[in-house]
Design a protein around this motif. Structure first.
Motif, PDB file in Angstrom:
ATOM      1  N   GLN A 187     -11.737  -9.234  -0.810  1.00  0.00           N
ATOM      2  CA  GLN A 187     -11.373  -9.544   0.565  1.00  0.00           C
ATOM      3  C   GLN A 187     -11.910 -10.919   0.924  1.00  0.00           C
ATOM      4  N   PHE A 238       1.609 -14.786  17.687  1.00  0.00           N
ATOM      5  CA  PHE A 238       1.713 -13.765  16.648  1.00  0.00           C
ATOM      6  C   PHE A 238       2.809 -14.129  15.657  1.00  0.00           C
ATOM      7  N   SER A 290       3.550 -14.612   5.751  1.00  0.00           N
ATOM      8  CA  SER A 290       4.592 -14.023   4.925  1.00  0.00           C
ATOM      9  C   SER A 290       5.932 -14.184   5.603  1.00  0.00           C
ATOM     10  N   ALA A 329       7.836 -10.833   5.741  1.00  0.00           N
ATOM     11  CA  ALA A 329       7.411  -9.926   6.804  1.00  0.00           C
ATOM     12  C   ALA A 329       7.899 -10.444   8.150  1.00  0.00           C
ATOM     13  N   ALA A 384      10.225  -8.595  10.920  1.00  0.00           N
ATOM     14  CA  ALA A 384       9.875  -8.476  12.336  1.00  0.00           C
ATOM     15  C   ALA A 384      10.957  -9.044  13.240  1.00  0.00           C
ATOM     16  N   GLY A 442       3.318  -7.804   2.433  1.00  0.00           N
ATOM     17  CA  GLY A 442       4.057  -9.038   2.654  1.00  0.00           C
ATOM     18  C   GLY A 442       5.512  -8.817   3.029  1.00  0.00           C
ATOM     19  N   ALA A 472       4.452  -4.996   5.816  1.00  0.00           N
ATOM     20  CA  ALA A 472       3.186  -5.247   6.503  1.00  0.00           C
ATOM     21  C   ALA A 472       2.627  -6.583   6.045  1.00  0.00           C
ATOM     22  N   VAL A 473       1.881  -7.229   6.935  1.00  0.00           N
ATOM     23  CA  VAL A 473       1.150  -8.431   6.550  1.00  0.00           C
ATOM     24  C   VAL A 473      -0.249  -7.980   6.157  1.00  0.00           C
ATOM     25  N   MET A 477      -3.457  -8.753   8.183  1.00  0.00           N
ATOM     26  CA  MET A 477      -3.504  -8.446   9.618  1.00  0.00           C
ATOM     27  C   MET A 477      -3.890  -6.992   9.838  1.00  0.00           C
ATOM     28  N   ASP A 502      -1.765  -5.027  14.693  1.00  0.00           N
ATOM     29  CA  ASP A 502      -0.878  -6.187  14.589  1.00  0.00           C
ATOM     30  C   ASP A 502       0.379  -5.827  13.805  1.00  0.00           C
ATOM     31  N   VAL A 559       2.863  -4.254  16.004  1.00  0.00           N
ATOM     32  CA  VAL A 559       3.618  -5.251  16.774  1.00  0.00           C
ATOM     33  C   VAL A 559       4.703  -5.871  15.894  1.00  0.00           C
ATOM     34  N   LEU A 560       4.380  -6.022  14.611  1.00  0.00           N
ATOM     35  CA  LEU A 560       5.320  -6.624  13.671  1.00  0.00           C
ATOM     36  C   LEU A 560       6.675  -5.922  13.718  1.00  0.00           C
ATOM     37  N   THR A 615      -7.710  -4.031   8.347  1.00  0.00           N
ATOM     38  CA  THR A 615      -6.546  -4.789   7.900  1.00  0.00           C
ATOM     39  C   THR A 615      -5.674  -3.896   7.022  1.00  0.00           C
ATOM     40  N   SER A 636      -6.593  -3.379   3.370  1.00  0.00           N
ATOM     41  CA  SER A 636      -7.755  -2.596   2.959  1.00  0.00           C
ATOM     42  C   SER A 636      -7.400  -1.123   2.756  1.00  0.00           C
TER      43      SER A 636
END
Lengths: 373, 514
Positions: free
Chosen positions: A10, A223, A231, A234, A238, B338, B341-342, B345, B349, B352-353, B398, B401
């Motif tokens: 990470q 955002f 990305s 992504a 969205a 990617g 999901a990002v 983030m 978040d 919201v995507l 995130t 994780s």
């Protein structure tokens, strides 16, 4: 022994915060070595470079004046870089903004009205944005690399400015010097403090940084910028368009660079001349990265790099070293910031030959490798 | 032949393999079973010299050995066929094989030897063919022949059937039986229980980096093997009772999409209808146009003809994904990281995507400013995590994780939370552990039962038979007719996957030959 970079599971939050500071320390050390090699006392040189400018009210004002364009351009660039659009041509947008904004005081210099200044600022922003629109159009429609196109347009802008002040806009009262008429008082950005020369441009910079900070932190637009930068796929999922983002980020950063350009010319130089920027558009790239692409960080980074300009002038006078010292410091700083940023995503591991994968002495082996990490 | 004792691999403090014992006898097909993340890949990478063990011992034919690199493993007599092939598409089969050998052997000799081997083991292969022209199954054969050229005593196969049709898999199994008959051993990595029971002599089951069972798979039931893998009973999912057909909610009419990149598949005349209450599953081998179909249906890449895609009877072919979401459609793409999901983030978040416009009223304030209401978003995110039993560390970690299964549960839950009228999912449980997969499949079936139209694109036949009420097969960008799920056998789906649709005589012939 071999040095390997190992990807962290990470990103390290610690190094994300520490990286600019480590870079600063390394820059100061490397700068000290440079002064030593030049035959100057490194301690007193660094003192005049970094500390002395902070002790005079006069030079604090100089720092604010130089920080204003750096911050304005830097926050605009941060939007570009966060959304993966690599605008390197802010210097050109700065110049074009300055030229477009100067149309009013140069061409219509007989016109006296309180509207002159607002119009200049608007023209400046439009000029910078239009100039940034060229690489934006090329990237959005022809997939041209914006790094190259925006950078090359800087030189076009520089020569255009050179031509216009020597040619059509040369002042009739200028004794043939390549400058335009001096701006009339209505066309000059007012100073904000009684103690010195700091002008309204610094306020623009702080306000722009705060507005963009708010946008990035709280709004859907911010955002969208972050998502598309991390990305593109992504972002598409969205419902965001990376093509529209090219336009948005390039026009916004171009407008801010243009505003910086006209503010500099109006508030500081008061006329157009062949050279109006000591490389603000390029230094702002360092400001953006040193400030972690965060508008609040960019305010601090902008002030710091303004210090390197003022400090550079100071050592030039007191130690009689070349004015290139400032550029060297800025270059070192960008180099170290980008290098230290590697530590956010990677850790350094030393690998010793002959100690790999000896199965059987597992426990010992594990301890050795663990120690090496 | 191969004995592994107490083998451990630590990544930092995380034990990917923890004290593994494994014995492989000469002439056996040994299964290595486990869910994703159980440590199978780490274990075989250590056996093949790609990773160095932290501790433990590997013995080969009774002698302790240290395997420092893949070439050392090959010298010992261990060959491996990876899940992802390493082939140059522009070169021929023989050239690709020659590249893995030392340069001293003339190409003609390599080609000859490869042809010999491929005949002997029932792996038909033309050495002069270009790899780019070959199917995935044929490419896999190159890798196998390449491994066999080294005359290995142990061959490791990593999830070999994940890219094959059932018929191609059968052919692979015959090859494996031949190898076994010669006294060679095979280490067969899979999470497909049915296969393992069919072809493997013994099985070692891994869970969380530890061995949880060593058994004869033929003596176990699928349920008992699954229990060893998962550590708990996996609830069975069934689509039964979802056959109440309502209106057509999702439709494609003669959808043609040209290939966007040189590596993409073009869609040719794809027509489909999904009624309310149905789960239509689209089967097919990877790379036959599934991703392209998803892109066209989701509107991530809009198509030229507005009437080619209809959502709730409205033509949306030229509309983007946001407009389709506003009509009540939800989408779950194949790639989690990617795309859906990002990774860097937070989960909120990432909520919201996907829902920044469909839930504009709930999630955004401040009029044109579009200020994100983080409190509302967090609450919704927590609701989704609870509904789908998403296991995570902290309240809003995130996306990167989370484990694959938990992130997928969140991504599916994010759409289900809206009660979408139409849900389109590509590979809903790809790389997801059995527990999470079962949960996701049940959720898809439940959504259809509540009156939505669900389209599932999947490579996993087990999954298709669990969730589908209707099945179609995609092959080279063409979609077969739609069949009721109960009317289809695995064999028939396999033949459709091979592209034999619309040729009834070929179908029956092939069935006889089989």
């Amino acid at each position: 022994m071999r040095i390997e970079l190992e990807k962290r599971p990470q990103a390290s939050v610690l190094y994300a915060v520490l990286s600019p500071f480590i870079a600063l320390v390394l820059t100061v050390i490397a700068g000290g070595i440079m002064f030593w090699l030049l035959g100057k006392d490194p301690v007193s040189a660094l003192y005049s470079f970094f500390v002395e400018p902070l002790l005079d009210v006069w030079s604090l004002h100089e720092i604010a004046i130089k920080a204003a364009p750096l911050i304005l351009i830097g926050v605009g660039l941060s939007i570009c870089y966060r959304s993966n659009n690599w605008n390197i041509g802010a210097e050109g947008q700065f110049i074009m903004g300055a030229i477009a904004g100067s149309i009013v005081p140069v061409v219509f210099h007989e016109w006296h009205s309180p509207l002159v200044l607002p119009l200049m600022l608007i023209f400046g922003m439009v000029g910078g944005a239009l100039y940034a629109a060229i690489p934006a159009f090329l990237k959005a429609n022809l997939n041209t690399n914006e790094i190259l196109s925006s950078l090359m347009l800087v030189y076009v802008a520089q020569f255009f400015l050179d031509w216009i002040v020597r040619g059509p806009w040369r002042s009739p009262e200028g004794y043939n010097f390549p400058v335009t008429r001096n701006f009339t008082p209505e066309a000059i950005l007012p100073e904000i403090l009684d103690s010195g020369r700091t002008n309204l441009g610094f306020v623009f910079a702080i306000v722009a940084a705060l507005l963009i900070w708010f946008m990035m932190r709280y709004t859907l637009k911010g955002f969208e910028i972050t998502v598309l930068g991390q990305s593109e796929r992504a972002g598409r999922f969205a419902g965001f368009s990376s093509r529209r983002m090219i336009w948005f980020s390039m026009l916004l950063s171009g407008a801010l660079a243009g505003l910086a350009g006209i503010s500099e010319v109006s508030g500081n130089i008061n006329k157009l001349q062949p050279i109006i920027s000591p490389g603000y558009g390029f230094t702002a790239i360092i400001v953006a990265f040193l400030g972690r692409l965060n508008p609040l960080g960019i305010i601090a980074a902008g002030l710091f790099l303004a210090l390197t300009y003022v400090g550079g002038e100071a050592v030039q006078l007191t130690l009689t070293v070349s004015d290139k010292v400032t550029r060297v410091f800025q270059g070192l700083l960008l180099f170290f910031v980008l290098s230290c940023d590697t530590l956010i995503l990677y850790k350094i591991r030393l690998v010793f030959p002959g100690r790999t994968a000896a199965v059987g002495q597992g426990a010992v082996q594990g301890a050795v490798q663990g120690g090496a990490e | 032949m191969l004995a592994v004792r107490n083998l451990t691999k630590l990544f930092g403090t995380f034990a990917a393999c923890n004290g593994i014992d494994l014995d492989i006898q000469p002439g056996e097909i040994h299964a290595l079973l486990g869910e994703n993340g159980a440590g199978k890949s780490t274990l075989v990478k250590m056996l093949f010299g790609v990773l160095a063990p932290t501790s433990g011992q590997i013995s080969w034919r009774g002698e302790a050995v240290s395997i420092a690199s893949p070439s050392a493993a090959r010298k010992l007599g261990i060959g491996m066929v990876f899940q992802h092939f390493s082939l140059f598409e522009a070169l021929t089969v023989a050239e690709n094989i020659a590249l893995s050998l030392d340069g001293t052997i003339p190409l003609a000799r390599v080609a000859e030897r490869a042809a010999e081997l491929s005949r002997a083991y029932g792996l038909p292969l033309d050495p002069k063919a270009h790899v780019a022209d070959l199917s995935v199954g044929e490419r896999q054969r190159i890798e196998i022949v390449r491994a066999l050229l080294q005359n290995p005593q142990l061959i490791i196969l990593d999830e070999p059937t994940s890219v094959l049709t059932p018929q191609e898999a059968d052919r692979l199994f015959e090859t494996l039986f031949k190898l076994r008959a010669e006294g060679r051993s095979v280490l067969y990595i899979s999470h497909r229980l049915e296969e393992v029971q069919r072809i493997c002599d013994r099985a070692t089951v891994l869970r969380h980096g530890k061995v949880t069972g060593a058994c004869d798979p033929k003596k176990e039931t699928a349920a008992s093997l699954a229990r060893m893998m998962v550590g708990a009973d996996v609830p069975h999912v069934s689509a039964a009772g979802t056959n109440t057909k309502g209106d057509v909610l999702l439709e494609a009419r003669h959808l043609d999409v040209p290939a966007r990149t040189p590596f993409a598949v073009s869609l040719k005349d794809v027509s489909l209808k999904v009624h309310a209450g149905e789960v239509l599953a689209i089967a097919g081998v990877a790379g036959n146009g599934q991703g392209e179909l998803f892109d066209a249906l989701s509107g991530e890449y809009a198509v030229a003809d507005p009437n080619a895609v209809l959502i709730r009877q409205r033509p949306v072919g030229q509309q983007g994904i946001t407009a389709r979401r506003l009509l009540g459609a939800g989408f779950v793409p194949e790639e989690r990281h990617g795309h859906a999901a990002v990774t860097g983030m937070s989960l909120s978040d990432n909520l919201v995507l996907a829902r920044n416009q469909s839930d504009r009223k709930a999630f955004l304030g401040g009029g044109v400013l579009g200020v994100i209401k983080y409190v509302a978003v967090r609450l919704a995110s927590r609701r989704i995590s609870e509904a789908m039993d998403v296991r995570k560390s902290g309240d809003d970690p995130t996306a990167g994780s989370l484990s694959g299964g938990n992130l997928q549960k969140y991504i599916v839950g994010r759409e289900l939370d809206r009660q979408p009228a139409v849900l389109i999912v590509n590979q809903p449980t790809w790389g997801v552990d059995a527990g999470a997969a079962s949960r996701i499949r049940q959720a898809l079936v439940d959504l259809a039962k509540s009156g939505s139209a669900v389209l599932v694109i999947s490579q996993d036949l087990d999954e298709i038979f669990e969730v589908a009420t209707e099945v179609a097969v995609i092959s080279e960008g063409r979609l077969s007719d739609i069949y009721p799920a109960i009317a289809l056998s695995r064999e028939k789906i396999g033949l459709l996957m091979g592209g034999l649709q619309g040729q009834p005589e070929a179908l029956t012939e092939a069935a006889h030959a089989h």
